[in-house]
Design a protein around this motif. Sequence first.
Motif, PDB file in Angstrom:
ATOM      1  N   ARG A   1       0.909  -1.072   0.016  1.00 60.66           N
ATOM      2  CA  ARG A   1       0.103  -0.083  -0.051  1.00 60.66           C
ATOM      3  C   ARG A   1       0.753   1.289   0.169  1.00 60.66           C
ATOM      4  NH1 ARG A   1      -4.663   1.961   4.294  1.00 60.66           N
ATOM      5  NH2 ARG A   1      -5.079   3.839   3.377  1.00 60.66           N
ATOM      6  N   SER A   2       2.010   1.534   0.612  1.00 63.03           N
ATOM      7  CA  SER A   2       2.820   2.405   0.963  1.00 63.03           C
ATOM      8  C   SER A   2       3.564   2.662  -0.496  1.00 63.03           C
ATOM      9  CB  SER A   2       3.758   2.463   1.781  1.00 63.03           C
ATOM     10  OG  SER A   2       4.621   1.001   1.747  1.00 63.03           O
ATOM     11  N   GLU A   3       3.859   1.486  -0.911  1.00 66.76           N
ATOM     12  CA  GLU A   3       4.314   1.459  -2.376  1.00 66.76           C
ATOM     13  C   GLU A   3       3.560   2.179  -3.508  1.00 66.76           C
ATOM     14  OE1 GLU A   3       6.332  -1.463  -5.735  1.00 66.76           O
ATOM     15  OE2 GLU A   3       6.297  -1.748  -3.537  1.00 66.76           O
ATOM     16  N   PHE A   4       2.273   1.960  -3.461  1.00 72.12           N
ATOM     17  CA  PHE A   4       1.283   2.526  -4.220  1.00 72.12           C
ATOM     18  C   PHE A   4       1.000   3.927  -4.037  1.00 72.12           C
ATOM     19  CE2 PHE A   4      -0.913  -1.995  -5.133  1.00 72.12           C
ATOM     20  CZ  PHE A   4      -0.537  -1.850  -6.611  1.00 72.12           C
ATOM     21  N   GLU A   5       0.959   4.320  -2.804  1.00 69.07           N
ATOM     22  CA  GLU A   5       1.024   5.656  -2.379  1.00 69.07           C
ATOM     23  C   GLU A   5       2.155   6.393  -2.977  1.00 69.07           C
ATOM     24  OE1 GLU A   5       0.301   5.686   1.966  1.00 69.07           O
ATOM     25  OE2 GLU A   5      -1.736   5.248   1.750  1.00 69.07           O
ATOM     26  N   LYS A   6       3.319   5.979  -2.857  1.00 68.70           N
ATOM     27  CA  LYS A   6       4.613   6.771  -3.299  1.00 68.70           C
ATOM     28  C   LYS A   6       4.529   6.940  -4.665  1.00 68.70           C
ATOM     29  CE  LYS A   6       7.405   5.236   0.706  1.00 68.70           C
ATOM     30  NZ  LYS A   6       8.481   4.446   1.026  1.00 68.70           N
ATOM     31  N   GLN A   7       4.186   5.840  -5.530  1.00 71.48           N
ATOM     32  CA  GLN A   7       4.017   6.006  -6.916  1.00 71.48           C
ATOM     33  C   GLN A   7       3.034   6.937  -7.537  1.00 71.48           C
ATOM     34  OE1 GLN A   7       3.826   2.082  -8.687  1.00 71.48           O
ATOM     35  NE2 GLN A   7       6.017   1.562  -8.210  1.00 71.48           N
ATOM     36  N   GLY A   8       1.965   7.027  -6.755  1.00 71.12           N
ATOM     37  CA  GLY A   8       0.744   7.768  -7.160  1.00 71.12           C
ATOM     38  C   GLY A   8       0.318   7.071  -8.346  1.00 71.12           C
ATOM     39  N   ASN A   9      -0.002   5.859  -8.276  1.00 69.81           N
ATOM     40  CA  ASN A   9      -0.656   5.118  -9.484  1.00 69.81           C
ATOM     41  C   ASN A   9      -2.080   5.646  -9.452  1.00 69.81           C
ATOM     42  OD1 ASN A   9      -1.277   3.239 -11.449  1.00 69.81           O
ATOM     43  ND2 ASN A   9      -0.394   1.616 -10.333  1.00 69.81           N
ATOM     44  N   PRO A  10      -2.471   5.795 -10.704  1.00 71.17           N
ATOM     45  CA  PRO A  10      -4.163   6.214 -10.870  1.00 71.17           C
ATOM     46  C   PRO A  10      -4.815   4.890 -10.516  1.00 71.17           C
ATOM     47  CG  PRO A  10      -3.183   6.058 -12.912  1.00 71.17           C
ATOM     48  CD  PRO A  10      -1.992   5.830 -11.864  1.00 71.17           C
ATOM     49  N   LYS A  11      -4.558   3.738 -10.714  1.00 66.41           N
ATOM     50  CA  LYS A  11      -5.319   2.455 -10.007  1.00 66.41           C
ATOM     51  C   LYS A  11      -5.482   2.592  -8.768  1.00 66.41           C
ATOM     52  CE  LYS A  11      -4.049  -0.212 -13.975  1.00 66.41           C
ATOM     53  NZ  LYS A  11      -3.242  -1.654 -14.455  1.00 66.41           N
ATOM     54  N   TYR A  12      -4.506   2.863  -7.881  1.00 66.27           N
ATOM     55  CA  TYR A  12      -4.592   3.134  -6.531  1.00 66.27           C
ATOM     56  C   TYR A  12      -5.672   3.983  -6.046  1.00 66.27           C
ATOM     57  CZ  TYR A  12      -3.694   3.754  -1.425  1.00 66.27           C
ATOM     58  OH  TYR A  12      -3.729   3.900  -0.228  1.00 66.27           O
ATOM     59  N   ALA A  13      -5.827   5.341  -6.928  1.00 69.73           N
ATOM     60  CA  ALA A  13      -6.617   6.332  -6.475  1.00 69.73           C
ATOM     61  C   ALA A  13      -8.045   5.857  -6.793  1.00 69.73           C
ATOM     62  CB  ALA A  13      -6.483   7.524  -7.125  1.00 69.73           C
ATOM     63  N   ASP A  14      -8.235   4.848  -7.845  1.00 67.18           N
ATOM     64  CA  ASP A  14      -9.693   4.339  -7.822  1.00 67.18           C
ATOM     65  C   ASP A  14      -9.900   3.328  -6.843  1.00 67.18           C
ATOM     66  OD1 ASP A  14      -9.863   5.892 -10.278  1.00 67.18           O
ATOM     67  OD2 ASP A  14      -8.944   4.353 -11.525  1.00 67.18           O
ATOM     68  N   MET A  15      -8.989   2.561  -6.243  1.00 62.87           N
ATOM     69  CA  MET A  15      -9.404   1.672  -5.287  1.00 62.87           C
ATOM     70  C   MET A  15      -9.744   2.254  -3.963  1.00 62.87           C
ATOM     71  SD  MET A  15      -6.836  -1.343  -5.713  1.00 62.87           S
ATOM     72  CE  MET A  15      -5.351  -0.475  -5.591  1.00 62.87           C
ATOM     73  N   ILE A  16      -9.267   3.751  -3.566  1.00 61.60           N
ATOM     74  CA  ILE A  16      -9.694   4.345  -2.537  1.00 61.60           C
ATOM     75  C   ILE A  16     -11.207   4.736  -2.474  1.00 61.60           C
ATOM     76  CG2 ILE A  16      -9.160   6.223  -0.974  1.00 61.60           C
ATOM     77  CD1 ILE A  16      -6.496   6.152  -1.785  1.00 61.60           C
TER      78      ILE A  16
END
Length: 95
Positions: free
Chosen positions: A80-95
Amino acid sequence: MLPSLLARGATRSAVLTTQRRNMAGGGFPYKMSAKKNKFVEEWNGRREITEQAFVADAKKTRQILWFGVAIPYFIYWLTRSEFEKQGNPKYADMI
């Protein structure tokens, strides 16, 4: 009538004894069957009584909590911290 019933009963018993077969063995001799491995048989017997042989003590409880809760949560936190650091748009959709 009686002799025919007796003859029919005798014929049925003779047929039943001659048609006797081995279960899934077919016509193979005994030496061609699978040999049992004593280690596999011991493991199988131990597996059957695991519920009775299991003793919950402090060491096993720590191991269960460590491998069942702490390590999986650490892997989740790390990804999760790796996704947050990368700023991946797929992670933003998951939140």
